[in-house]
Design an enzyme around this catalytic site. Structure first.
Site, PDB file in Angstrom:
ATOM      1  N   GLY A   6      30.950  -2.202  25.174  1.00 11.70           N
ATOM      2  CA  GLY A   6      31.943  -1.323  24.253  1.00 11.70           C
ATOM      3  C   GLY A   6      31.003  -0.746  23.113  1.00 11.70           C
ATOM      4  N   GLY A  11      30.283  -3.076  18.349  1.00 15.18           N
ATOM      5  CA  GLY A  11      29.254  -2.869  19.415  1.00 15.18           C
ATOM      6  C   GLY A  11      27.958  -2.230  18.904  1.00 15.18           C
ATOM      7  N   LYS A 180      41.361 -15.078  10.726  1.00 18.73           N
ATOM      8  CA  LYS A 180      40.781 -13.794  10.945  1.00 18.73           C
ATOM      9  C   LYS A 180      41.941 -13.085  11.177  1.00 18.73           C
ATOM     10  CE  LYS A 180      38.458 -10.119  11.342  1.00 18.73           C
ATOM     11  NZ  LYS A 180      37.923  -9.556  12.663  1.00 18.73           N
ATOM     12  N   ASN A 184      43.547  -9.676   9.279  1.00 15.06           N
ATOM     13  CA  ASN A 184      44.006  -8.448   9.866  1.00 15.06           C
ATOM     14  C   ASN A 184      45.383  -8.092   9.880  1.00 15.06           C
ATOM     15  OD1 ASN A 184      41.361  -9.395  12.075  1.00 15.06           O
ATOM     16  ND2 ASN A 184      41.156  -7.849  10.860  1.00 15.06           N
ATOM     17  N   ASN A 188      45.073  -4.477   8.061  1.00 16.23           N
ATOM     18  CA  ASN A 188      44.644  -3.401   9.268  1.00 16.23           C
ATOM     19  C   ASN A 188      45.902  -2.399   9.150  1.00 16.23           C
ATOM     20  OD1 ASN A 188      42.561  -4.958   9.457  1.00 16.23           O
ATOM     21  ND2 ASN A 188      42.247  -4.821  11.734  1.00 16.23           N
ATOM     22  N   ASN A 198      39.996   0.297   3.004  1.00 18.67           N
ATOM     23  CA  ASN A 198      40.415  -1.309   2.602  1.00 18.67           C
ATOM     24  C   ASN A 198      40.221  -1.239   1.192  1.00 18.67           C
ATOM     25  OD1 ASN A 198      39.997  -1.435   5.228  1.00 18.67           O
ATOM     26  ND2 ASN A 198      38.266  -3.119   5.495  1.00 18.67           N
TER      27      ASN A 198
END
Ligand code: KPL
Length: 302
Positions: A6, A11, A180, A184, A188, A198
């Site tokens: 990815g 990535g 985490k 998120n 998010n 953010n």
């Protein structure tokens, strides 16, 4: 050779940092992805721009893959692993970077349990264009295994190298993945709904929703007896501060009209909350707000 499945923001961040630290690595990209050259641009935390020649290989190539950092988003995990399954063998190891939890259920179809690892990443990065990456917030990467407690050799080499990625080993990765997930689950969807970076979440107009969500999340973490529960407010506010200049991965997905990780993150969390009969009006309101703005049918029609 480290293969990175990815070429999204994380990535590419890994590919640049590993290449800079002289690791042999390659990006594994889908056969339909078109990249104009081997030249990939990188804008660092001080806004200096450089470029790297990154090696890449397409899913359908045949060379075997040993160590794969799986950086596709949660909704693409199954199909991406299906596409490279002919290149995975008994010794192939998968390191899962997806947000959310429970991804081992899919990974187990491809490699043995002892070859499954998880990585929890809090570095912030976004793509300006397909081969141009902005590194927008320093975080860290915590890695752990599904079954074993001690770190494998590839991890020790990575952690000792000068990658700048702040890589750590966790003998019990589950609480780290939960932490985490909870970070998120707040940051998010809010950034996707309000279409902001953010750092903008602390603005007055979003503050009451942010603080109510953080408090509800903290109470759930306490009920789950997570050691970090009482620090959760400070942890989430710190991630917002450290990645203030970043566009969250969910923001990037809604803007690009891609399927998001809302099910893997907030869907998973709400399921867990429901199974514990935890009353979560703010998270349910967030879920509804997100789906009114980004209806699932619209996303399915992509
Ligand atoms: O994990 C992230 C994401 O965007 O998915 C954070 C750490 C919130 C950085 O934006």
């Amino acid at each position: 050779m480290i293969s990175i499945l990815g070429a999204g923001a994380i990535g590419q961040l890994l590919a640049h940092k590993l290449t800079d630290a002289s690791f042999e690595c390659q990006l594994i990209v889908s056969d339909t992805d078109k990249y104009s050259s081997e030249d990939w641009q990188f804008c660092d935390l001080d806004k200096n721009i450089s470029s790297n020649q990154l090696q890449s290989s397409v899913y359908s190539d045949t060379s075997p893959l040993e160590l794969v950092f799986v950086c596709v988003k949660a909704p693409q995990l199954q199909s991406a692993l299906d596409s490279i399954s002919h290149r995975l063998g008994d010794n192939s190891q998968l390191v899962l970077f997806q947000n959310g939890m429970g991804h081992e259920v899919i990974a187990k179809h491809f490699v043995a349990d002892q070859n499954i690892f998880f990585a929890s990443n809090t570095h912030g990065a976004y793509r300006k264009s397909s081969q141009s990456l902005v590194y927008a917030g320093k975080g860290q990467i915590t890695v752990g295994a599904l079954t074993q407690q001690s770190s494998p050799q590839w991890f020790n080499q990575l952690a000792q190298a000068n990658t700048g990625l702040a890589i750590e080993w966790a003998s019990d990765i589950q609480p780290i993945l939960w932490r985490k997930l909870l970070i998120n689950a707040v940051i998010n969807p809010l950034t996707a709904i309000h279409r902001c970076k953010n750092g903008e979440l602390i603005k007055e107009q979003y503050q009451s929703q942010l603080l109510a969500l953080i408090d509800e999340t903290r109470r759930f973490a306490k009920e789950m007896k997570f050691g970090f529960a009482e620090d959760l407010k400070a942890i989430i506010l710190d991630v917002i501060k450290q990645t203030a200049d970043n566009y969250s991965s969910m923001y990037q997905d809604v803007v690009a009209e891609r399927t998001t990780e809302i099910d893997a993150i907030n869907g998973y969390l709400l399921d867990q909350m429901e199974s514990k009969q935890f009353h979560a009006p703010h998270h349910w309101a967030l879920w509804s707000q997100f789906h009114v703005q980004y209806p699932p049918l619209k996303r399915l029609a992509e």
